[in-house]
Design a protein around this motif. Structure first.
Motif, short mmCIF file in Angstrom:
data_model
loop_
_atom_site.label_atom_id
_atom_site.label_comp_id
_atom_site.label_asym_id
_atom_site.label_seq_id
_atom_site.Cartn_x
_atom_site.Cartn_y
_atom_site.Cartn_z
N GLY A 25 0.87 -1.13 0.05
CA GLY A 25 0.00 -0.02 0.02
C GLY A 25 0.59 1.25 0.05
N ALA A 26 0.37 2.29 0.20
CA ALA A 26 1.07 3.50 0.11
C ALA A 26 2.20 3.74 0.91
N ILE A 34 6.68 9.70 -1.60
CA ILE A 34 5.15 10.09 -1.79
C ILE A 34 4.57 9.91 -0.55
N ASP A 36 1.70 9.18 2.13
CA ASP A 36 0.43 8.00 2.00
C ASP A 36 -0.87 8.85 2.39
N ARG A 38 -3.23 8.07 5.26
CA ARG A 38 -3.75 8.12 6.78
C ARG A 38 -2.68 8.19 7.64
N SER A 39 -1.31 8.50 7.37
CA SER A 39 -0.33 8.58 8.32
C SER A 39 -0.51 10.06 8.86
N GLN A 103 -1.74 -1.59 -4.21
CA GLN A 103 -2.85 -0.63 -4.34
C GLN A 103 -2.10 0.77 -4.86
N ASN A 104 -0.73 0.78 -5.12
CA ASN A 104 -0.19 1.97 -5.41
C ASN A 104 -0.29 2.39 -7.06
N GLY A 194 3.28 -1.95 4.21
CA GLY A 194 2.84 -0.63 3.97
C GLY A 194 1.25 -0.12 3.51
N LEU A 197 -4.78 -1.62 5.66
CA LEU A 197 -5.72 -2.50 5.21
C LEU A 197 -7.21 -2.00 5.70
N ILE A 215 4.13 -5.88 7.61
CA ILE A 215 5.07 -4.82 7.99
C ILE A 215 4.30 -3.40 7.85
N LYS A 233 9.89 0.48 9.17
CA LYS A 233 9.67 1.04 7.71
C LYS A 233 9.91 -0.26 6.92
P1 NAD Z 1 -2.88 4.41 3.71
O1 NAD Z 1 -2.62 5.76 3.43
O2 NAD Z 1 -4.36 3.88 3.98
O3 NAD Z 1 -1.99 3.61 4.79
C1 NAD Z 1 -0.49 3.53 4.65
C2 NAD Z 1 0.09 2.96 5.79
O4 NAD Z 1 1.47 2.67 5.72
C3 NAD Z 1 -0.35 3.27 7.19
O5 NAD Z 1 -0.78 2.67 7.93
C4 NAD Z 1 1.20 3.93 7.50
O6 NAD Z 1 1.36 3.82 9.18
C5 NAD Z 1 2.13 2.73 7.10
N1 NAD Z 1 3.47 3.42 6.68
C6 NAD Z 1 3.76 4.56 6.13
N2 NAD Z 1 4.91 4.90 5.93
C7 NAD Z 1 5.45 3.59 6.05
C8 NAD Z 1 6.84 2.87 6.06
N3 NAD Z 1 7.86 3.42 5.39
N4 NAD Z 1 6.79 1.48 6.13
C9 NAD Z 1 6.03 0.74 6.67
N5 NAD Z 1 4.41 1.46 6.90
C10 NAD Z 1 4.60 2.45 6.43
O7 NAD Z 1 -2.41 3.53 2.32
P2 NAD Z 1 -3.24 2.34 1.59
O8 NAD Z 1 -3.62 1.42 2.81
O9 NAD Z 1 -2.31 1.88 0.37
O10 NAD Z 1 -4.47 2.96 1.00
C11 NAD Z 1 -4.46 4.19 0.52
C12 NAD Z 1 -5.10 4.24 -0.92
O11 NAD Z 1 -4.61 5.48 -1.53
C13 NAD Z 1 -4.74 3.08 -1.81
O12 NAD Z 1 -6.07 2.76 -2.41
C14 NAD Z 1 -3.71 3.78 -2.88
O13 NAD Z 1 -4.41 3.35 -4.11
C15 NAD Z 1 -3.74 5.37 -2.74
N6 NAD Z 1 -2.70 6.10 -2.78
C16 NAD Z 1 -1.51 5.74 -3.20
C17 NAD Z 1 -0.29 6.05 -3.51
C18 NAD Z 1 0.68 5.83 -4.28
O14 NAD Z 1 0.62 5.27 -5.49
N7 NAD Z 1 1.94 5.90 -3.90
C19 NAD Z 1 -0.15 7.28 -2.26
C20 NAD Z 1 -1.11 7.75 -1.57
C21 NAD Z 1 -2.31 7.02 -1.79
#
Ligand code: NAD
Length: 247
Positions: A25-26, A34, A36, A38-39, A103-104, A194, A197, A215, A233
């Motif tokens: 995930g993000a 980039i 995320d 919800r952090s 999801q990214n 990351g 969920l 993780i 991380k």
């Molecule tokens: P989310 O933002 O809901 O959750 C991200 C999680 O990652 C958080 O719980 C945070 O504690 C954790 N996190 C942050 N940095 C971390 C690291 N370095 N190591 C470990 N954990 C870390 O993200 P999600 O669950 O992917 O859902 C968000 C939605 O937003 C997705 O559907 C996605 O498509 C989209 N999104 C994508 C991007 C991208 O493409 N990079 C960026 C933002 C949002």
């Protein structure tokens, strides 16, 4: 369990599994710069994605979509993979990882060399015409938006162009169901990296796995079901796991 014991346990589970898959995930890409959603300090605190990045906004208020959401997408294309992305590509190359669901939309797993990637929320390599469905490189949309042609339009039929990403309110693409079926039939271990969920339907995938490693910096609704939960991380944990598996 302390951190070293968690890494060892995770590496052992991966070594013993026959069909290990990964879900990212993000949080996987925050170390590539980039944010995320919800952090603390994440995008959700800055903008409400439903008001700027949904399919409804794209169709009813394309100017807001292109000036806010699309401009953020365009910035994402300049990011580079981090040590976590490279480690997952290495795990696949070593034969431990059978596939990766992300999801990214940032394309960083593909850039890092992962081969079997299901980008279930799409990607930023292309876009298409809502009229004739013709595909264009993502850059073509960026050039029009930068030249103040908003919304960008199809040179062939003049309809609006949109990026190949799954927006809030869009249906999930067929490749999501492909990934679902493969995981349901095969996955004996899912490595979640990351992701909070909480975004459905992707958040249903961990329920298909026989075992879970999570993780993630913050708690997730699946932590109580996981064999190992590592609150560190991805860019630190994944290279450490690879190092153990290479030893
Ligand atoms: P989310 O933002 O809901 O959750 C991200 C999680 O990652 C958080 O719980 C945070 O504690 C954790 N996190 C942050 N940095 C971390 C690291 N370095 N190591 C470990 N954990 C870390 O993200 P999600 O669950 O992917 O859902 C968000 C939605 O937003 C997705 O559907 C996605 O498509 C989209 N999104 C994508 C991007 C991208 O493409 N990079 C960026 C933002 C949002």
């Amino acid at each position: 369990m302390n951190y070293i014991a968690q890494i060892r346990e995770a590496a052992e589970l991966i070594r013993e599994s026959a069909h290990c898959y990964c879900l990212t995930g993000a949080g996987m890409s925050t170390e590539s710069g980039i944010p995320d959603f919800r952090s603390p300090g994440g995008l959700w605190q800055e903008i409400d994605p439903i008001k700027t990045s949904s399919a409804e906004v794209l169709y009813n208020n394309p100017r807001v979509f292109y000036e806010v959401a699309f401009t953020r997408f365009a910035r994402i294309t300049r990011a580079e993979p981090n040590a976590g992305h490279r480690s997952l590509a290495r795990l696949e190359q070593m034969g431990y990882l059978k596939g990766l669901v992300t999801q990214n939309i940032d394309g960083l797993h593909v850039k890092a060399g992962s081969q079997r990637v299901w980008e279930v929320h799409g990607h930023l390599r292309s876009g298409y015409c809502l009229g004739c469905q013709k595909r264009y490189p993502f850059e073509f949309l960026v050039e029009q938006v930068e030249g103040k042609q908003i919304p960008p339009s199809c040179p062939t039929c003049n309809h609006m162009l949109r990026p190949d990403v799954v927006l809030f309110g869009d249906p999930m693409p067929p490749l999501f169901y492909e990934a679902w079926e493969e995981l349901a039939g095969q996955c004996d271990l899912l490595l979640v990296c990351g992701s909070s969920l909480v975004v459905y339907p992707v958040a249903e995938l961990p329920a298909l796995a026989r075992k879970l490693i999570i993780i993630n910096l913050e708690p997730t609704p699946y932590d109580h079901l996981a064999a190992v939960v590592i609150r560190e991380k991805c860019g630190k944990v994944l290279p450490a796991i690879v190092e153990l598996l290479e030893a």
